[in-house]
Write a protein that holds these residues in place. Structure first.
Motif, PDB file in Angstrom:
ATOM      1  N   GLY A  92       2.892   2.572  -3.657  1.00 22.80           N
ATOM      2  CA  GLY A  92       2.005   1.663  -4.004  1.00 22.80           C
ATOM      3  C   GLY A  92       1.496   0.462  -3.204  1.00 22.80           C
ATOM      4  N   ASN A  93       2.909  -0.194  -2.934  1.00 19.29           N
ATOM      5  CA  ASN A  93       2.646  -1.459  -1.818  1.00 19.29           C
ATOM      6  C   ASN A  93       1.850  -2.445  -2.714  1.00 19.29           C
ATOM      7  N   ASP A  94       2.063  -2.644  -3.740  1.00 18.09           N
ATOM      8  CA  ASP A  94       1.317  -3.595  -4.580  1.00 18.09           C
ATOM      9  C   ASP A  94       1.642  -5.276  -4.492  1.00 18.09           C
ATOM     10  N   PHE A  95       2.989  -5.396  -4.178  1.00 14.91           N
ATOM     11  CA  PHE A  95       3.113  -7.122  -3.796  1.00 14.91           C
ATOM     12  C   PHE A  95       2.527  -7.236  -2.595  1.00 14.91           C
ATOM     13  N   ALA A  96       2.721  -6.256  -1.540  1.00 16.47           N
ATOM     14  CA  ALA A  96       2.017  -6.325  -0.021  1.00 16.47           C
ATOM     15  C   ALA A  96       0.648  -6.691  -0.263  1.00 16.47           C
ATOM     16  N   LEU A 157       2.497  15.787  -5.643  1.00 12.13           N
ATOM     17  CA  LEU A 157       0.989  15.588  -5.526  1.00 12.13           C
ATOM     18  C   LEU A 157       0.575  14.572  -4.395  1.00 12.13           C
ATOM     19  N   PRO A 158      -0.664  14.641  -3.846  1.00 10.13           N
ATOM     20  CA  PRO A 158      -1.029  13.749  -2.654  1.00 10.13           C
ATOM     21  C   PRO A 158      -0.764  12.324  -3.601  1.00 10.13           C
ATOM     22  N   ARG A 159      -0.582  11.292  -2.634  1.00  5.52           N
ATOM     23  CA  ARG A 159      -0.068  10.226  -2.806  1.00  5.52           C
ATOM     24  C   ARG A 159      -1.240   9.391  -3.797  1.00  5.52           C
ATOM     25  N   ARG A 160      -2.528   9.608  -3.370  1.00  8.87           N
ATOM     26  CA  ARG A 160      -3.626   9.123  -4.030  1.00  8.87           C
ATOM     27  C   ARG A 160      -3.800   9.297  -5.346  1.00  8.87           C
ATOM     28  N   VAL A 161      -3.504  10.412  -5.838  1.00 13.64           N
ATOM     29  CA  VAL A 161      -3.565  10.800  -7.254  1.00 13.64           C
ATOM     30  C   VAL A 161      -2.350  10.680  -7.997  1.00 13.64           C
ATOM     31  N   GLN A 162      -1.296  10.286  -7.624  1.00 23.19           N
ATOM     32  CA  GLN A 162      -0.270  10.494  -8.230  1.00 23.19           C
ATOM     33  C   GLN A 162      -0.110   9.295  -9.481  1.00 23.19           C
ATOM     34  N   TYR A 203      -0.515  -3.779  -9.923  1.00 19.63           N
ATOM     35  CA  TYR A 203       0.575  -2.761 -10.271  1.00 19.63           C
ATOM     36  C   TYR A 203      -0.185  -1.224 -10.082  1.00 19.63           C
ATOM     37  N   GLY A 204       0.753  -0.268 -10.069  1.00 19.18           N
ATOM     38  CA  GLY A 204       0.224   1.045 -10.174  1.00 19.18           C
ATOM     39  C   GLY A 204      -0.702   1.463  -9.019  1.00 19.18           C
ATOM     40  N   SER A 205      -0.236   0.950  -7.570  1.00 24.83           N
ATOM     41  CA  SER A 205      -1.032   1.535  -6.580  1.00 24.83           C
ATOM     42  C   SER A 205      -2.521   1.015  -6.727  1.00 24.83           C
ATOM     43  N   GLY A 206      -2.780  -0.400  -6.792  1.00 26.44           N
ATOM     44  CA  GLY A 206      -3.965  -1.144  -6.753  1.00 26.44           C
ATOM     45  C   GLY A 206      -4.732  -1.388  -8.109  1.00 26.44           C
TER      46      GLY A 206
END
Length: 303
Positions: A92-96, A157-162, A203-206
């Motif tokens: 996710g890297n949401d805080f970054a 699953l691919p990271r972009r769809v998790q 949150y939740g990857s963007g």
């Protein structure tokens, strides 16, 4: 004055991407004359000792991983009076993302060497009968917490769809809960799908769950997504990515410094923070979970 660094790496972050991410950054720092020590995370208890030792040496502690790793270190570094840096290497890297941190190794190294060190807020969660837990980004309950649990089971699953997959799976089986939400002493009740107490917008990857949130304002944004049909919630899911969901009539946004949460539902309502399960919300008749902002609690290297 040059900086020295202790890297703490979560080898499982990003589907195993963290160990590869640390190598070029550490190399660039060493080539610039910095002292770099790299340790692969040995577990929570050992991490506390490693953080204390690193801060005592004057090192910047660097989180290499995702939001869960960052969050687990944030409280430790804050308590030790140290400085935290980040190599974003999770799913996710949401805080970054909230801080606008780079991901290219040369840019990450440059920021660690010369970036400013502002003080950012943290979030403290206290569940009845448990120790206080500090997180960086947000504390969430209900369908969002169930989605986070599904993400942890979707690593193939691919990271972009998790995250989209997990959100749809959670919505497909969700049941609303009756929440009591008290913000700075004012209680309101809601039939809701989820309640998010946010320090960070993302949150939740963007997903931009709390678009007005800021990590330096000393306040929390409370986003209540009211109960609706499963289909209606699924249709509104894309709006969370640009933050336009807050204009929907079923969404309520509150702000404050102290939030108390309780909830009743057919099954216990889970609560999580920055990708980690943290327990369940107490029922309406019990003592509440308490979420508070800790203004300026953490010195953190950012742009």
């Amino acid at each position: 004055m040059s900086r020295s660094f202790t890297f703490l790496v979560n080898p499982a972050s990003g589907g195993g991407a963290a160990p590869a991410a640390v190598v070029p950054v550490a190399r660039a720092l060493r080539e610039a004359g910095a002292t770099v020590d790299v340790t692969y995370s040995p577990g929570p208890r050992a991490m506390a000792a490693l953080v204390d030792a690193a801060v005592a040496r004057g090192d910047v502690v660097v989180s290499v991983g995702g939001d869960g790793m960052l969050s687990s270190l944030a409280g430790l570094v804050s308590a030790a009076g140290g400085t935290l840096g980040v190599v974003p290497a999770g799913r996710g890297n949401d805080f970054a993302r909230m801080l606008g941190l780079p991901t290219a190794p040369d840019q990450v190294a440059g920021l660690l060497l010369a970036g400013a060190v502002p003080a950012v807020d943290l979030v403290a969660l206290s569940l009845p009968g448990t120790d206080e837990r500090l997180v960086a980004g947000s504390v969430y309950s209900g369908v969002d917490a169930r989605a986070s649990e599904i993400v942890d089971r979707s690593r193939r699953l691919p990271r972009r769809v998790q995250y989209p997959y997990a959100a749809l799976r959670a919505l497909a089986t969700y049941a609303p809960a009756r929440y009591a939400v008290t913000v700075d002493g004012v209680e309101q009740t809601y039939d809701a799908a989820t309640v998010v107490v946010a320090n960070s917008a993302y949150y939740g990857s963007g997903m931009q769950i709390a678009p007005a949130a800021a990590v330096t304002d000393g306040r929390l944004d409370v986003v209540v997504v009211g109960a609706a049909s499963r289909l209606a919630l699924m249709r509104s899911l894309p709006k969370i990515y640009d933050g336009s969901h807050v204009a929907l009539p079923e969404v309520t946004v509150l702000t404050g410094r102290r939030v108390e949460l309780r909830a009743d539902a057919r099954v216990p309502v889970p609560v999580g923070g920055d990708g980690e399960p943290l327990g369940v919300l107490p029922p309406l008749a019990a003592e509440p979970a308490v979420v508070e902002v800790r203004p300026g609690a953490l010195s953190m290297i950012s742009g």
